[in-house]
Design an enzyme around this catalytic site. Sequence first.
Site, PDB file in Angstrom:
ATOM      1  N   ASP A   1      -7.281  -6.166   3.590  1.00  0.00           N
ATOM      2  CA  ASP A   1      -6.663  -4.840   3.680  1.00  0.00           C
ATOM      3  C   ASP A   1      -6.687  -4.304   5.106  1.00  0.00           C
ATOM      4  O   ASP A   1      -7.749  -3.980   5.638  1.00  0.00           O
ATOM      5  CB  ASP A   1      -7.416  -3.889   2.738  1.00  0.00           C
ATOM      6  CG  ASP A   1      -6.730  -2.545   2.591  1.00  0.00           C
ATOM      7  OD1 ASP A   1      -5.594  -2.387   3.084  1.00  0.00           O
ATOM      8  OD2 ASP A   1      -7.342  -1.651   1.971  1.00  0.00           O
TER       9      ASP A   1
ATOM     10  N   HIS B   1      -1.164  -1.099  -4.394  1.00  0.00           N
ATOM     11  CA  HIS B   1      -2.457  -0.769  -3.778  1.00  0.00           C
ATOM     12  C   HIS B   1      -2.470   0.727  -3.481  1.00  0.00           C
ATOM     13  O   HIS B   1      -1.600   1.253  -2.789  1.00  0.00           O
ATOM     14  CB  HIS B   1      -2.653  -1.578  -2.496  1.00  0.00           C
ATOM     15  CG  HIS B   1      -3.992  -1.376  -1.855  1.00  0.00           C
ATOM     16  ND1 HIS B   1      -5.128  -2.035  -2.271  1.00  0.00           N
ATOM     17  CD2 HIS B   1      -4.383  -0.573  -0.837  1.00  0.00           C
ATOM     18  CE1 HIS B   1      -6.161  -1.655  -1.525  1.00  0.00           C
ATOM     19  NE2 HIS B   1      -5.736  -0.752  -0.650  1.00  0.00           N
TER      20      HIS B   1
ATOM     21  N   HIS C   1      -8.217   1.634  -4.430  1.00  0.00           N
ATOM     22  CA  HIS C   1      -9.223   1.445  -3.375  1.00  0.00           C
ATOM     23  C   HIS C   1      -9.832   2.808  -3.062  1.00  0.00           C
ATOM     24  O   HIS C   1      -9.189   3.647  -2.441  1.00  0.00           O
ATOM     25  CB  HIS C   1      -8.511   0.840  -2.154  1.00  0.00           C
ATOM     26  CG  HIS C   1      -9.386   0.679  -0.950  1.00  0.00           C
ATOM     27  ND1 HIS C   1      -8.861   0.441   0.307  1.00  0.00           N
ATOM     28  CD2 HIS C   1     -10.732   0.714  -0.795  1.00  0.00           C
ATOM     29  CE1 HIS C   1      -9.851   0.333   1.179  1.00  0.00           C
ATOM     30  NE2 HIS C   1     -10.990   0.506   0.541  1.00  0.00           N
TER      31      HIS C   1
ATOM     32  N   SER D   1       0.839  -1.199   0.000  1.00  0.00           N
ATOM     33  CA  SER D   1       0.000   0.000   0.000  1.00  0.00           C
ATOM     34  C   SER D   1       0.874   1.250   0.000  1.00  0.00           C
ATOM     35  O   SER D   1       1.640   1.499   0.932  1.00  0.00           O
ATOM     36  CB  SER D   1      -0.912   0.010   1.224  1.00  0.00           C
ATOM     37  OG  SER D   1      -1.608   1.238   1.244  1.00  0.00           O
TER      38      SER D   1
ATOM     39  N   MET E   1     -12.039   5.138  -1.077  1.00  0.00           N
ATOM     40  CA  MET E   1     -12.777   5.362   0.173  1.00  0.00           C
ATOM     41  C   MET E   1     -13.436   6.722   0.054  1.00  0.00           C
ATOM     42  O   MET E   1     -13.075   7.685   0.729  1.00  0.00           O
ATOM     43  CB  MET E   1     -11.814   5.283   1.358  1.00  0.00           C
ATOM     44  CG  MET E   1     -11.418   3.853   1.692  1.00  0.00           C
ATOM     45  SD  MET E   1      -9.895   3.743   2.619  1.00  0.00           S
ATOM     46  CE  MET E   1      -8.728   3.749   1.263  1.00  0.00           C
TER      47      MET E   1
END
Length: 219
Positions: free
Chosen positions: A176, A34, A67, A9, A69
Amino acid sequence: MSTKRIAPSILAADFANLQRDIELVNQSEADWFHIDIMDGVFVPNISFGMPVLKAISQHATKTIDVHLMIVDPDRYIQTFADLGADILTVHYEACTHLHRTLQAIKAAGMKAGVALNPHTNVSLLEDVIQDIDLVCLMSVNPGFGGQSFIENTYAKVKKLKALITEKGAATEIEIDGGVNDKNAKALVDAGADVLVAGSFVFRSENPTKTIQNLKTIIS
Ligand code: DX5
Ligand code: ZN
């Protein structure tokens, strides 16, 4: 047997040396990048946005796993496709019309992922699992790196794996948050395919070796 993957990440990378850390991941045994995009509304934190992702994708030579959010992710699907995302993951909790969102992600040429917060039951995906390429199970509350792993995740992985098998779906399972060398093996044994690791990789003395070590543990 399918390949088990490690996705460092970038949230935990050194942003003052971003190109160096991207090259490190390029040269390592890691499988994916990521990328955590936070809007300060869906989660109580803001990470980075489009210009930074653009810079990352100019150097990254591996799959870019984004990803989101953010609330109302539909607004930015085409933007993330244009920025080089290979996989676009939205949060179940942020999508009123999840099925439509997944089709829009695929129509834009990306793989479609759905992330579940720790409190969200995997059974809620029962009627849409065949349309999902990747389910990201949050093993911490989203918003920050460096938090501790929530133990209930193992039960969720097993339940999700059973659902995928029952439905004959090809969906992969990603974990995750709080992943390290202590929980990695048990997670893949429970059915996980991709492990995201942020602080465990980038705060270690030798991130390249840490990635290699995680790959050895899960293969
Ligand atoms: C959390 C992010 C994670 C985070 C993981 O909201 O989605 O991807 O970067 O970081 P670690 O591995 O430090 O828990
Ligand atoms: Zn993430």
